[in-house]
Design an enzyme around this catalytic site. Structure first.
Site, PDB file in Angstrom:
ATOM      1  N   GLU A  24      -0.497   4.775  -0.595  1.00 26.24           N
ATOM      2  CA  GLU A  24      -1.310   5.963  -0.892  1.00 26.24           C
ATOM      3  C   GLU A  24      -0.477   7.222  -0.649  1.00 26.24           C
ATOM      4  O   GLU A  24       0.229   7.331   0.359  1.00 26.24           O
ATOM      5  CB  GLU A  24      -2.568   5.956  -0.021  1.00 26.24           C
ATOM      6  CG  GLU A  24      -3.586   4.959  -0.557  1.00 26.24           C
ATOM      7  CD  GLU A  24      -4.725   4.669   0.401  1.00 26.24           C
ATOM      8  OE1 GLU A  24      -4.524   4.860   1.620  1.00 26.24           O
ATOM      9  OE2 GLU A  24      -5.791   4.266  -0.057  1.00 26.24           O
ATOM     10  N   LYS A  48      -0.938   1.343 -25.438  1.00 30.52           N
ATOM     11  CA  LYS A  48      -1.256   1.306 -26.877  1.00 30.52           C
ATOM     12  C   LYS A  48       0.062   1.453 -27.649  1.00 30.52           C
ATOM     13  O   LYS A  48       0.889   0.565 -27.573  1.00 30.52           O
ATOM     14  CB  LYS A  48      -2.275   2.396 -27.214  1.00 30.52           C
ATOM     15  CG  LYS A  48      -3.627   2.180 -26.486  1.00 30.52           C
ATOM     16  CD  LYS A  48      -4.680   3.165 -26.956  1.00 30.52           C
ATOM     17  CE  LYS A  48      -6.028   2.895 -26.319  1.00 30.52           C
ATOM     18  NZ  LYS A  48      -6.253   3.639 -25.070  1.00 30.52           N
ATOM     19  N   TYR A  75       0.853  -1.197   0.000  1.00 30.64           N
ATOM     20  CA  TYR A  75       0.000   0.000   0.000  1.00 30.64           C
ATOM     21  C   TYR A  75       0.885   1.241   0.000  1.00 30.64           C
ATOM     22  O   TYR A  75       1.822   1.333   0.791  1.00 30.64           O
ATOM     23  CB  TYR A  75      -0.923   0.023   1.228  1.00 30.64           C
ATOM     24  CG  TYR A  75      -2.352  -0.222   0.814  1.00 30.64           C
ATOM     25  CD1 TYR A  75      -2.967   0.618  -0.110  1.00 30.64           C
ATOM     26  CD2 TYR A  75      -3.066  -1.302   1.319  1.00 30.64           C
ATOM     27  CE1 TYR A  75      -4.265   0.376  -0.525  1.00 30.64           C
ATOM     28  CE2 TYR A  75      -4.371  -1.538   0.901  1.00 30.64           C
ATOM     29  CZ  TYR A  75      -4.961  -0.694  -0.017  1.00 30.64           C
ATOM     30  OH  TYR A  75      -6.241  -0.925  -0.433  1.00 30.64           O
ATOM     31  N   THR A  90      -2.915   6.660 -22.246  1.00 31.50           N
ATOM     32  CA  THR A  90      -2.751   5.322 -21.704  1.00 31.50           C
ATOM     33  C   THR A  90      -1.292   4.948 -21.921  1.00 31.50           C
ATOM     34  O   THR A  90      -0.567   5.618 -22.672  1.00 31.50           O
ATOM     35  CB  THR A  90      -3.637   4.291 -22.437  1.00 31.50           C
ATOM     36  OG1 THR A  90      -3.401   4.408 -23.836  1.00 31.50           O
ATOM     37  CG2 THR A  90      -5.108   4.526 -22.142  1.00 31.50           C
ATOM     38  N   ARG A 147      -0.829  -1.997 -19.012  1.00 33.30           N
ATOM     39  CA  ARG A 147      -2.124  -1.311 -19.045  1.00 33.30           C
ATOM     40  C   ARG A 147      -2.152  -0.227 -17.961  1.00 33.30           C
ATOM     41  O   ARG A 147      -1.889  -0.518 -16.783  1.00 33.30           O
ATOM     42  CB  ARG A 147      -3.185  -2.371 -18.751  1.00 33.30           C
ATOM     43  CG  ARG A 147      -4.551  -2.103 -19.240  1.00 33.30           C
ATOM     44  CD  ARG A 147      -5.286  -3.422 -19.434  1.00 33.30           C
ATOM     45  NE  ARG A 147      -4.977  -3.946 -20.738  1.00 33.30           N
ATOM     46  CZ  ARG A 147      -5.558  -3.507 -21.863  1.00 33.30           C
ATOM     47  NH1 ARG A 147      -6.506  -2.600 -21.832  1.00 33.30           N
ATOM     48  NH2 ARG A 147      -5.212  -3.980 -23.035  1.00 33.30           N
ATOM     49  N   ASP A 158      -5.856  14.214 -25.216  1.00 33.83           N
ATOM     50  CA  ASP A 158      -5.792  12.800 -24.846  1.00 33.83           C
ATOM     51  C   ASP A 158      -5.050  12.104 -25.978  1.00 33.83           C
ATOM     52  O   ASP A 158      -5.603  11.895 -27.061  1.00 33.83           O
ATOM     53  CB  ASP A 158      -7.227  12.276 -24.700  1.00 33.83           C
ATOM     54  CG  ASP A 158      -7.280  10.796 -24.370  1.00 33.83           C
ATOM     55  OD1 ASP A 158      -6.263  10.106 -24.543  1.00 33.83           O
ATOM     56  OD2 ASP A 158      -8.361  10.335 -23.945  1.00 33.83           O
TER      57      ASP A 158
HETATM   58  N1  DSN Z   1     -10.813   1.208 -25.881  1.00 35.91           N
HETATM   59  C1  DSN Z   1      -9.872   2.114 -26.469  1.00 35.91           C
HETATM   60  C2  DSN Z   1      -9.795   1.950 -27.939  1.00 35.91           C
HETATM   61  O1  DSN Z   1     -10.006   0.855 -28.407  1.00 35.91           O
HETATM   62  O2  DSN Z   1      -9.521   2.902 -28.646  1.00 35.91           O
HETATM   63  C3  DSN Z   1     -10.136   3.504 -26.119  1.00 35.91           C
HETATM   64  O3  DSN Z   1     -10.245   3.608 -24.748  1.00 35.91           O
END
Ligand code: DSN
Length: 426
Positions: free
Chosen positions: A49, A222, A47, A219, A228, A193
């Site tokens: 925090e 990707k 933990y 994120t 993730r 974003d």
């Molecule tokens: N789920 C993602 C995508 O496939 O683009 C976006 O959050």
């Protein structure tokens, strides 16, 4: 404790599925082995925090070091002054920015989900559309490009507190400077974003949002090819425009409000094992090898788009600048839903997607989205894109013919044997 063979057998089956298929979901990728190994570690037990050096629990000396390393590496990648690596996902990162910036009922302006935007940019089914008052801009009907004139007109009409830019199904680059100009005019803050194109931006293959947008979220799994998760960044810190003060009477900096929005605002204990894996991935992104990977992503996407155009497919905006493309299937007489279902029978995964001005619902759709980050990680180059497009076309043109689809699946499985995934896993 007995080993849970049921779950581990399923994990093994998922590995086999990933190995045999052509992965074209634009938001997916394959991490390196060391990123995955860093994720399965004892830091999951801790933990922590709070933030490095200021935690609510004892024993955080070591996790402080991995989190600081992740922060420092992320700052170096994008040349930013502020980074928060704790968001559990991109949606959490976006929620934290909204919490830091907006009051319930405040107006926001984002790209419409049905035009390529994201759920968290104001969709009615998401907190961002329920707590705040969302307004939208779209893309032009003729070219499929961001309609900046509409964005500007909407901004002047609704005076949003926050303008979202960035998308999940848009294949072209963004004019961040133009968005910032109108934002300044109407007194809005801007959040980019970059979850989808972050890897290309990291290596300067697309425009940088950092000098123009107050906040940048992403994120990490990707095009960044990490575990993730999510992150929030600012090119430079600034005083909150609302004059909010801390207990000492000093005006709070936005970095402070963002940190507080992540924890304790929307999250509790950070996932320190995932943060360790983020640190490893960020180290990989700093390498020259990652530049070569991103250059290949762009080349593969362009080769794939050209091969689709050659076969008469209608790519929204006519092509791609980044790692993905959105195809309007209406001239091919197949819905996105049917295309997705037929492709998966041939071990090709992609997702149905609404196209701009779609006449079908989000469950059916007229479009399909293809991305190349995952197949590029597998080792594919431009010369392999023709095969990929040929098998997709064969499936889509014979979507009801099980025997053709079975033949294509065998071709796909055989083709993928040359691109070995995680050989260390046996
Ligand atoms: N789920 C993602 C995508 O496939 O683009 C976006 O959050």
């Amino acid at each position: 404790m007995q080993r849970d063979t049921l779950v581990f057998d399923l994990i093994r089956k998922e590995l086999e599925r990933q190995r045999h298929g052509i992965e074209l979901i634009a938001s997916e990728n394959f991490t390196s082995l060391q990123v995955m190994q860093a994720m399965g570690n004892v830091m999951t037990n801790k933990y922590a925090e709070g933030y490095p050096g200021r935690r609510y629990y004892a024993g955080c000396e070591i996790v402080d070091q991995t989190e600081q390393l992740a922060i420092d590496r992320l700052k170096q990648i994008f040349g930013v002054a502020y980074a928060n690596v704790q968001p559990h996902s991109g949606a959490q990162a976006n929620a934290a920015v909204a919490l830091a910036v907006l009051q319930p009922g405040d107006a926001t302006l984002g790209l419409d989900l049905s035009m390529g935007g994201h759920l968290t940019h104001g969709s009615a089914v998401n907190y961002s559309g329920k707590l705040y008052q969302p307004h939208f801009y779209g893309v032009t009907k003729e070219e499929g490009l961001i309609d900046y004139e509409m964005l500007e007109a909407q901004a002047r009409a609704v005076k949003p507190k926050l303008i979202y830019c960035g998308a999940s199904a848009y294949s072209r680059d963004w004019d961040y400077a133009r968005i910032r100009k109108v934002a300044d005019e109407v007194g809005a803050l801007v959040m980019a974003d970059i979850a989808h194109p972050a890897g290309l931006i990291a290596k300067k293959l697309l425009n940088s949002p950092f000098e123009h947008c107050h906040f940048v979220t992403s994120t990490t799994h990707k095009t960044l090819r990490g575990p993730r998760g999510g992150v929030i960044m600012m090119h430079k810190d600034f005083e909150n425009p609302w004059g909010l003060k801390d207990v000492k009477g000093n005006i709070r900096m936005m970095s402070n409000l963002l940190d507080m929005a992540v924890f304790p605002g929307i999250q509790g204990g950070p996932l320190q094992h995932v943060i360790a894996a983020k640190a490893v991935a960020f180290g990989e992104i700093l390498s020259d090898e990652f530049l070569v990977y991103q250059q290949q992503v762009q080349k593969n996407a362009q080769a794939m788009a050209a091969a689709f155009v050659e076969k008469g497919y209608n790519i929204i905006s006519g092509g791609t600048d980044n790692h993905l493309m959105l195809i309007d299937l209406r001239n091919k007489n197949i819905s996105g839903k049917k295309a997705e279902q037929a492709l998966v029978q041939a071990d090709i995964t992609a997702n149905k997607n609404m196209v701009p001005f779609d006449d079908k619902s989000a469950f059916v759709t007229s479009g399909i989205r293809f991305g190349v980050p995952a197949i590029t990680t597998r080792g594919m180059k431009e010369e392999h894109m023709q095969f990929v497009v040929n098998v997709i076309d064969n499936v889509l043109m014979n979507a009801d013919d099980t025997s053709i689809i079975n033949t294509v699946r065998k071709q796909v499985n055989e083709f993928m044997e040359q691109f070995i995934l995680y050989p260390e896993m046996g």
